[in-house]
Design a protein around this motif. Structure first.
Motif, short mmCIF file in Angstrom:
data_model
loop_
_atom_site.label_atom_id
_atom_site.label_comp_id
_atom_site.label_asym_id
_atom_site.label_seq_id
_atom_site.Cartn_x
_atom_site.Cartn_y
_atom_site.Cartn_z
N ILE A 70 43.45 39.00 42.56
CA ILE A 70 42.92 39.18 43.71
C ILE A 70 43.81 39.57 45.12
O ILE A 70 44.81 38.78 45.13
N LEU A 71 43.73 40.62 45.58
CA LEU A 71 44.68 40.87 46.79
C LEU A 71 43.93 40.51 48.09
O LEU A 71 42.91 40.84 48.27
N ARG B 228 56.53 40.97 45.35
CA ARG B 228 54.97 40.37 45.43
C ARG B 228 55.24 38.92 45.61
O ARG B 228 56.03 38.15 45.19
N ILE B 229 54.05 38.64 46.38
CA ILE B 229 53.89 37.15 46.36
C ILE B 229 52.37 36.91 45.83
O ILE B 229 51.74 37.47 46.07
N GLU C 176 46.30 34.92 42.75
CA GLU C 176 45.75 35.83 43.73
C GLU C 176 46.89 36.39 44.58
O GLU C 176 48.00 35.58 44.87
N GLU C 177 46.92 37.64 45.00
CA GLU C 177 48.27 38.26 45.45
C GLU C 177 47.95 38.10 46.95
O GLU C 177 47.09 38.39 47.44
N VAL C 178 49.13 37.74 47.83
CA VAL C 178 48.94 37.86 49.16
C VAL C 178 50.07 38.57 49.99
O VAL C 178 50.93 39.14 49.27
N GLU C 179 49.63 38.85 50.90
CA GLU C 179 50.72 39.92 51.84
C GLU C 179 51.87 39.07 52.50
O GLU C 179 52.71 39.75 52.61
N LYS C 180 51.43 37.84 52.98
CA LYS C 180 52.27 37.08 53.70
C LYS C 180 52.15 35.48 53.50
O LYS C 180 51.12 35.09 53.03
N ILE C 181 53.42 34.76 53.75
CA ILE C 181 53.37 33.38 53.44
C ILE C 181 54.01 32.90 54.80
O ILE C 181 54.76 33.33 55.63
N VAL D 240 54.19 28.81 46.67
CA VAL D 240 53.69 30.08 46.01
C VAL D 240 54.61 30.51 44.92
O VAL D 240 55.79 29.89 44.88
N ALA D 241 54.26 31.32 44.26
CA ALA D 241 55.18 32.16 43.33
C ALA D 241 55.57 33.70 43.92
O ALA D 241 54.67 34.18 44.27
N VAL D 242 56.88 34.02 43.73
CA VAL D 242 57.37 35.34 44.15
C VAL D 242 57.94 36.22 42.96
O VAL D 242 58.32 35.60 41.99
N VAL D 243 57.82 37.36 42.83
CA VAL D 243 58.36 38.41 41.95
C VAL D 243 59.28 39.25 42.89
O VAL D 243 58.96 39.73 43.87
#
Length: 718
Positions: free
Chosen positions: A6-7, A372-373, A382-387, A393-396
């Protein structure tokens, strides 16, 4: 399980004060994952309840976790909870990031790295067994990281469950600061609910899955007992706050809010540890536990500022948990994901970060791009824009970041305190079955060792074989199984081998002179050194060598000194007695000589190695072996047989005869050499008609008896 994305454009939806970063920790089989499954169900993250025993648990998403009914990796998830009695609207919601950790001691690294990044821990105990060996281990780790705790006595419906016995074992073996906020109504098959000692109401859990929590009057026969427990509880709380204590002593009523506020302060300062009870499997007691997480655990803003140091010095820097501070995060876990490749789990301590940004890996000095976050929910995300500060979270994207590294704002570098892990104690040889498997095995082992800091891979120079090392037989068994399932590698596996070490027992002095003349420029290095035994940390193996440079007057030029130390380190890696790595040596380089033309770093490295080996031969070298702390639970009639068998295994029996709860099961505690424990599970089952169980964890290294050391040395052709 299907994976969906989910973005989401992620604004700071929840104030940092409403964040709770928690872990659920316990001894194996105490019911951690079942508790977590109920939390996910009641918070609306899952719409059906998965059970560990039928392989449907949501948090245990690896195939092997489903098959074995144990948690191997830390699974992270985010959920939201509105405390009971509050109106269900967004401003009353708390955001809870949960990490469900393994209980099996072979996966101690998972527990350790999780505790490093958490702000609170729910410690789950079995209502029958109370405190077990690994409960003590995880408790000590939580002490180390100063993590506030809440206790939950689970399985109150089981035969043999005893609330008072469980509390007694916690007070005796862990802490006297335990504070019951509930008592059970009935035990074993008569367990009906709990009494809230602050509200003085009975809580019952109605509905198909216990989702309706109802307050009722306390049964008449329980009122006196409940009043006794309440009085003790209130007295403990008010002593934490002087104004409340005076009010209480003058006979005035202390309000529920005043009690909660004082208790929260005491929990955050580690003075009190609230205790709850229930049965997660039968859906009783989990919602009040969630309330307690919201009421008593700290938000990231209430924890101490995270401590780090400058990149190029030892100067200490503190970072507050705030979006306004420069970005700083700790990478605490690497996972290989079949859909997106490598996932790096991070805890954000300060600042914010947008997808696509570059960060500095302050540990390695490299820049990394965060492509990506992902906010994780076990195997879904779920994919998020900002942390923001406080997020887990997990980051790619990071290619050269490993567990324990610090990711930070390039313009404001900081290195956060690293996570240290114990050294492996068991190794096995693995051999690929074909050339194709050989290539795949290299990739698999590299990936798995990046994920797990307690899993090590090395090549045996003498035989050309690959040796893998870990924390126990189960640990390595699962690694080999993962190689086969996730990477398609077929490999033959040798027998488990003990990770012996070597040490010295006395001081010695020697010199090494390396002279080589081959027409033209020669080689010359000459050193004199003293060595002596030194205390070392066998848990971390971090101080295996202390090198002291005592050279004066330039008898050895400064540029050659590091080469001497390198020569000693290489000699220690190879071992000088039976070929095992050495530990606990202090080496003093005090004299030597050099040649203006022929001396080189290589010559001094060889001379250093020669002198060290010569000194070790005079210093009474010995072999050290890992001893394990073993806890065995058996029916009482087999006590004599089990104790006798442990003695025959060179075991040092520490304690026998302690009863488990109200059962006839007995506990035996012993320290036993690891070499004597391979295959013990089969022996124990046959001795106890299949009813005995045991757990073990690494305790310390001890000197091997002379006769056994001679056998080990001979078996290695020394």
């Amino acid at each position: 399980m299907g994976v969906f994305f989910i973005l989401k454009t992620m604004k700071r939806e929840y104030p940092l004060e409403k964040y709770r970063n928690i872990g659920i920790i316990a001894h194996i089989d105490a019911g951690k994952t079942t508790v977590t499954e109920r939390v996910l169900f009641y918070t609306g993250i899952s719409h059906k309840i998965g059970e560990t025993h039928d392989g449907q648990s949501i948090m245990d998403w690896m195939d092997q976790e489903k098959e074995r009914g144990i948690t191997i990796t830390s699974a992270a998830t985010t959920c939201f909870w509105t405390p009971l009695g509050m109106e269900k609207k967004k401003e009353n919601q708390f955001r809870i990031n949960i990490i469900d950790t393994p209980g099996h001691i072979d996966f101690t690294a998972e527990v350790q790295r999780s505790l490093r990044v958490l702000d609170g821990a729910v410690v789950v105990f079995d209502g029958v067994s109370g405190v077990e060996s690994q409960s003590e281990t995880v408790w000590r780790q939580a002490d180390k990281f100063q993590v506030p705790r809440i206790c939950f006595i689970n399985k109150m419906d089981r035969t043999g469950a005893s609330f008072e016995d469980a509390i007694k074992s916690i007070e005796e073996r862990l802490t006297p600061n335990i504070l019951p906020l509930q008592i059970p109504v009935g035990e074993e098959e008569n367990f009906k609910g709990v009494i809230d000692l602050l509200k003085m109401k009975m809580l019952v859990f109605e509905g198909e899955h216990g989702e309706k929590v109802e307050e009722k009057e306390i049964p008449e026969e329980m009122k006196e007992k409940a009043q006794e427990w309440r009085s003790k509880t209130i007295e403990r709380i008010v002593t934490e706050e002087e104004s409340l204590f005076e009010k209480y002593m003058e006979g005035e009523e202390v309000t529920l809010e005043e009690l909660k506020k004082a208790l929260r302060k005491a929990v955050l300062s580690y003075n009190l540890i609230p205790l709850f009870c229930g049965t997660a499997l039968k859906n009783k007691g989990v919602q009040p536990l969630l309330d307690a997480v919201c009421y008593y655990f700290p938000s990231p803003t209430e924890t101490l500022p995270v401590r780090g140091r400058k990149v190029d010095s030892e100067e200490v820097i503190d970072r507050k948990s705030s979006d306004e501070e420069p970005f700083a995060a700790l990478a605490f876990k690497l996972a290989t994901d079949p859909y997106v490749g490598s996932l790096m789990f991070v805890r954000v301590y300060s600042g914010t970060l947008e997808k696509g940004s570059y960060v500095l890996n302050a540990t390695s000095g490299k820049k990394e791009r965060i492509s990506r976050i992902l906010r994780m929910h076990a195997a879904d995300r779920e994919e998020v824009e900002k942390i923001y500060a406080g997020d887990i979270v997990a980051v790619v994207g990071p290619k050269e970041t490993s567990t324990g590294d610090t990711l930070c704002d390039p313009s404001s570098p900081i290195i956060l305190e690293e996570i240290t892990f114990p050294e492996p104690v068991v190794s096995i040889r693995v051999e690929p079955q074909s050339r194709e498997d050989q290539e795949k095995m290299g990739t698999a082992l590299r990936r798995l060792s990046e994920e797990d800091p307690t899993f090590k891979v090395k090549g045996d120079i003498e035989t050309g074989e690959t040796i893998i090392a870990g924390m126990g037989e189960l640990h390595l068994d699962i690694i080999v199984n993962r190689m086969k399932r996730e990477f398609g590698v077929s490999a033959q596996v040798g027998k488990p081998q003990v990770a012996y070490k070597e040490a010295i027992k006395k001081e010695a002095d020697a010199e090494g002179e390396y002279v080589k003349q081959t027409g033209g420029r020669g080689q010359y290095g000459h050193v004199k050194m003293k060595i002596e035994p030194m205390e070392f940390d066998s848990q971390e193996d971090s101080k295996r060598l202390e090198f002291i440079d005592e050279i004066t007057g330039g008898v050895i030029p400064q540029e050659y000194i590091p080469a001497v130390e390198k020569g000693i380190e290489e000699a220690m890696d190879e071992g000088i007695y039976a070929g095992f790595p050495m530990v606990g040596v202090r080496a003093r380089l005090y004299d030597g000589s050099y040649h203006e033309v022929d001396s080189s770093k290589m010559a001094f490295k060889i001379a250093g190695s020669m002198a060290f080996k010569e000194a070790c031969k005079k210093a009474s070298p010995v072999i050290l072996e890992p001893f394990m702390s073993v806890e065995i639970v058996i029916p009482s009639q087999f006590l004599g047989d089990v104790v006798g068998d442990l003695s025959s295994r060179r075991g040092e029996v520490q304690q026998t005869g302690e009863t488990v709860g109200k059962t006839s099961m007995k506990v035996v505690r012993a320290n036993v050499p690891l070499s004597e424990m391979f295959g013990y599970v089969t022996t124990l089952r046959s001795m106890t008609e299949g009813r005995g169980t045991f757990t073990m964890e690494f305790k310390e290294y001890k000197e091997v008896p002379v006769n056994i050391a001679a056998e080990i040395k001979a078996s290695r052709g020394r």
